[in-house]
Design a protein around this motif. Sequence first.
Motif, short mmCIF file in Angstrom:
data_model
loop_
_atom_site.label_atom_id
_atom_site.label_comp_id
_atom_site.label_asym_id
_atom_site.label_seq_id
_atom_site.Cartn_x
_atom_site.Cartn_y
_atom_site.Cartn_z
N ILE A 112 -26.40 37.45 -3.69
CA ILE A 112 -24.84 37.62 -3.57
C ILE A 112 -24.62 37.99 -1.67
CG2 ILE A 112 -23.44 40.00 -3.80
CD1 ILE A 112 -25.37 40.65 -6.66
N TRP A 113 -23.33 37.90 -1.89
CA TRP A 113 -22.55 37.37 -0.07
C TRP A 113 -21.91 38.18 -0.05
CZ3 TRP A 113 -25.02 33.23 -2.57
CH2 TRP A 113 -25.75 32.44 -2.02
N ALA A 114 -21.57 39.58 0.82
CA ALA A 114 -20.37 39.94 0.81
C ALA A 114 -19.27 38.63 1.39
CB ALA A 114 -20.17 40.48 2.36
N ALA A 115 -18.41 38.71 1.05
CA ALA A 115 -16.96 38.05 0.70
C ALA A 115 -15.86 37.89 2.37
CB ALA A 115 -16.03 38.52 -0.29
N ASN A 116 -15.89 38.59 2.89
CA ASN A 116 -15.65 38.93 4.46
C ASN A 116 -16.68 39.97 5.15
OD1 ASN A 116 -14.03 39.46 5.75
ND2 ASN A 116 -12.28 37.16 4.87
N THR A 117 -16.09 40.57 6.29
CA THR A 117 -16.36 41.49 6.97
C THR A 117 -16.21 42.46 6.32
OG1 THR A 117 -16.50 39.85 8.72
CG2 THR A 117 -16.09 41.25 9.53
N GLY A 118 -16.87 43.55 7.07
CA GLY A 118 -16.31 44.88 6.89
C GLY A 118 -17.45 45.95 6.63
N GLN A 119 -16.89 46.63 6.39
CA GLN A 119 -18.27 48.49 6.48
C GLN A 119 -18.21 48.39 4.86
OE1 GLN A 119 -16.59 52.12 8.13
NE2 GLN A 119 -18.86 52.24 8.24
N VAL A 120 -20.02 48.67 4.64
CA VAL A 120 -20.03 49.41 3.58
C VAL A 120 -19.24 50.74 3.20
CG1 VAL A 120 -22.31 49.67 1.63
CG2 VAL A 120 -22.02 47.32 3.48
N VAL A 121 -18.98 51.04 2.07
CA VAL A 121 -18.58 52.62 1.94
C VAL A 121 -18.96 52.97 0.30
CG1 VAL A 121 -15.94 52.31 2.83
CG2 VAL A 121 -16.00 51.27 0.42
N ARG A 122 -19.58 52.34 -0.13
CA ARG A 122 -20.44 52.67 -1.57
C ARG A 122 -21.61 51.41 -1.45
NH1 ARG A 122 -15.83 53.52 -6.14
NH2 ARG A 122 -18.17 55.25 -7.26
N ALA A 123 -22.47 52.24 -1.89
CA ALA A 123 -23.56 51.45 -2.20
C ALA A 123 -24.89 52.07 -3.33
CB ALA A 123 -24.29 50.98 -1.34
N GLY A 124 -24.57 51.84 -4.62
CA GLY A 124 -25.80 52.90 -5.42
C GLY A 124 -25.16 53.02 -6.79
N PRO A 125 -25.47 53.88 -7.20
CA PRO A 125 -25.48 54.27 -9.13
C PRO A 125 -24.11 54.41 -9.07
CG PRO A 125 -27.45 55.29 -8.69
CD PRO A 125 -26.75 55.61 -7.58
#
Length: 481
Positions: A387-400
Amino acid sequence: MSSGGQSSGLRTVAITALVIPALILAFLFGIVLISDTTSQAACGPTGTALTVDPASVPEGPIAGYDHEQLVNAAHIMLAAQKLGLSARDQQIGVSTAMGESSLRVLDYGDDVGPDSRGLFQQRDNGAWGSYSDRMDPFISATNFFRVEMTIAGRESMEPTLVSNAVQRNADPYHYARFWEPAGAVVTALGGVQQAAAPAANAGAGGSEYSLGPVHPQTAIVANTVGPMFGFVTIGGYRESARDPNGHPSGLALDFMTNDIPNGRTAGDNLAKYLQDHAADLGVDYIIWLQRIWSTDRADEGWRPMEDRGSPTQNHMDHVHLNLTGKGSSAIPGCETGLPGEVSLAGWALPAQGPLNSDFGPRSSPGGIGSTYHRGIDLGGGGCYGPIWAANTGQVVRAGPAGGYGNLIEIDHGSGVHTRYGHMFNDGVLAKVGDQVTAGQQIAKVGTTGTSTGCHLHFEVLVDGQQVDPQAFLAQVGVTIK
């Protein structure tokens, strides 16, 4: 691992509408008439190095890169030009720096290369000069190109492999996803010149024209469309014209037909192409053979124009094009449909197809899913597919996250967020706070939460509201297959 580590900065993505119309598929039929060589020219410049003036770079953004980043790209291009290299070499240099630093002069490295610095993340090993050399855009680019020039057979190598031969990245195809946006940047900056001297071999051997201080979109159209139809001379900026929103505003082009073979046919073909792709290119109106065609009155077709006197004033020897400046940087024929590859507008396909479920109303899959689908489902190559990031940015959520199972959400700026759902626990590769680039792998396909099998659930949100991801991506040059 590259010569100095992989680093990238945050690019701002400007999206101006909540509901983005799907691209009109009819434009594809026009592209069929163009040869493979022409199609490649539309995705980047060819021939000798393009002239560039770092002091006259537009504010941007171009392909998602801002003014500071574009100035750095101009220094890279200038270094290649001073060494007598080609436009292809310029694009290789810019794409390499995109992959290493997102075109920013970084005063830090990473865990693998803590001594890496500058646009190319060059190491403190004596090969790349002093600290100040590595931090200087022009000098660091010159040193990059001097090594590149020693690579035997580089003209026939894939660009990403040329970059890797210099940088020694762990992934030799790391730079491939930056090729098209680099082409957009190089092409646009190559049209921003102070010199008024005629460009040599413009339509025949390269894609450089003496346009003057034109709008970036104007330069992109000239330097891509011109070579497609063999034009040698294209006029750009001038101080006075009938329409102040044309040449004086840097938003008009004159494609001269009187200095090329079969000029009348070339003019007819160009005019037809501009009509067919008016929305993509940002066409305002076209004048050709004492006739005018405008997008706001397209249903009327070509309309007669008053007699203005001479053949030139009546546009018998050139096609006049007025632009709005709001066209896509994804020139028709250069869209990407490959995961991990970045379109000219700076966006990437988030996973492999097929498209298994559309956005909007649907039957509840397996009796457990929502009857209104707020995203799309992609096959993604099955369980553990990338799975690839669709654009440049900052991850704000990651998890359940409830029905998503595991969820990754990326903030791309300007109110645009993307979401990626249903990964297995060990398939979440990004963490909150990570800065990611378009096409970077952030996860692996899974099936958790409200899911009946391995797939990627992908959402696009604009100002907090879900929009159709397929239509959104089409508008920024990405086709879901």
